[in-house]
Design a protein around this motif. Structure first.
Motif, short mmCIF file in Angstrom:
data_model
loop_
_atom_site.label_atom_id
_atom_site.label_comp_id
_atom_site.label_asym_id
_atom_site.label_seq_id
_atom_site.Cartn_x
_atom_site.Cartn_y
_atom_site.Cartn_z
N UNK A 147 0.83 -1.21 0.00
CA UNK A 147 0.00 0.00 0.00
C UNK A 147 0.86 1.25 0.00
N UNK A 148 1.89 1.26 0.82
CA UNK A 148 2.79 2.40 0.89
C UNK A 148 3.52 2.59 -0.45
N UNK A 149 3.97 1.52 -1.05
CA UNK A 149 4.68 1.58 -2.32
C UNK A 149 3.78 2.11 -3.43
N UNK A 150 2.57 1.60 -3.52
CA UNK A 150 1.63 2.04 -4.56
C UNK A 150 1.25 3.50 -4.34
N UNK A 151 1.05 3.88 -3.09
CA UNK A 151 0.72 5.27 -2.79
C UNK A 151 1.86 6.19 -3.24
N UNK A 152 3.09 5.82 -2.93
CA UNK A 152 4.25 6.65 -3.32
C UNK A 152 4.40 6.69 -4.84
N UNK A 153 4.31 5.53 -5.48
CA UNK A 153 4.51 5.46 -6.94
C UNK A 153 3.37 6.13 -7.71
N UNK A 154 2.21 6.28 -7.10
CA UNK A 154 1.13 6.97 -7.79
C UNK A 154 1.40 8.48 -7.85
N UNK A 155 2.24 8.97 -6.96
CA UNK A 155 2.55 10.40 -6.94
C UNK A 155 3.90 10.74 -7.56
N UNK A 156 4.88 9.83 -7.48
CA UNK A 156 6.24 10.14 -7.92
C UNK A 156 6.80 9.01 -8.77
N UNK A 157 7.60 9.39 -9.77
CA UNK A 157 8.38 8.38 -10.50
C UNK A 157 9.56 8.02 -9.60
N UNK A 158 10.00 6.79 -9.66
CA UNK A 158 11.04 6.37 -8.74
C UNK A 158 11.88 5.25 -9.34
N UNK A 159 13.08 5.12 -8.80
CA UNK A 159 13.94 3.99 -9.12
C UNK A 159 13.74 2.93 -8.04
#
Length: 160
Positions: free
Chosen positions: A3-15
């Protein structure tokens, strides 16, 4: 974790590395009762699952970041340094730099022009007023070339 990962990736591009850092910080704050080894395994599984689902792609992240940095007038050296901070492989970095310059004959020269225009260096300078008249043209040139060098541009590109 997911949930935390999807929430973060929905807002920011990331490596992968950046997402791992975000999840580790989350675990340090919120999951203090769990074993560190279990948390490390959960973080790795979450990162792998996000990659499999297509939420996380280091190659695409690198290309996007390189293109954005080129538009801002960043040199190849600065972009390479920025991508290395995300712990990306050298082949991914090389691919991203090629992709960022695919539509231009000389990407570093065009980026240097954008940088000079944005920072008002060289021919883009507006040197009026008492403060600006204290320096000679040679001193201004040295100052501008120094700014270009610190930005990662070669001497040849900077002089052009």
């Amino acid at each position: 974790m997911m949930n935390k990962a999807v929430d973060y990736l929905s807002r920011y591009a990331s490596s992968r590395r950046k997402l791992g850092q975000i999840l580790q910080r989350f675990a340090n704050r919120k999951l203090t009762d769990y074993d560190a080894d279990d948390i490390a395994v959960a973080i790795q599984q979450t990162i792998d699952q996000c990659s499999q689902l297509g939420y996380l792609d280091d190659r695409q992240f690198a290309v996007t970041l390189a293109r954005n940095q080129r538009r801002l007038g960043r040199s190849k050296a600065m972009i390479r340094q920025r991508l290395r901070q995300h712990a990306l492989d050298d082949d991914i970095i090389a691919h991203a730099l090629v992709e960022a310059d695919e539509n231009s004959a000389n990407g570093d020269l065009q980026a240097a022009i954008r940088f000079a225009r944005r920072r008002r260096l060289g021919p883009f300078a507006r040197r009026h007023g008492a403060h600006h008249q204290r320096l000679t043209s040679h001193q201004w040139k040295k100052r501008d070339l120094g700014a270009m060098a610190r930005a990662g541009f070669s001497v040849i590109i900077s002089q052009r």
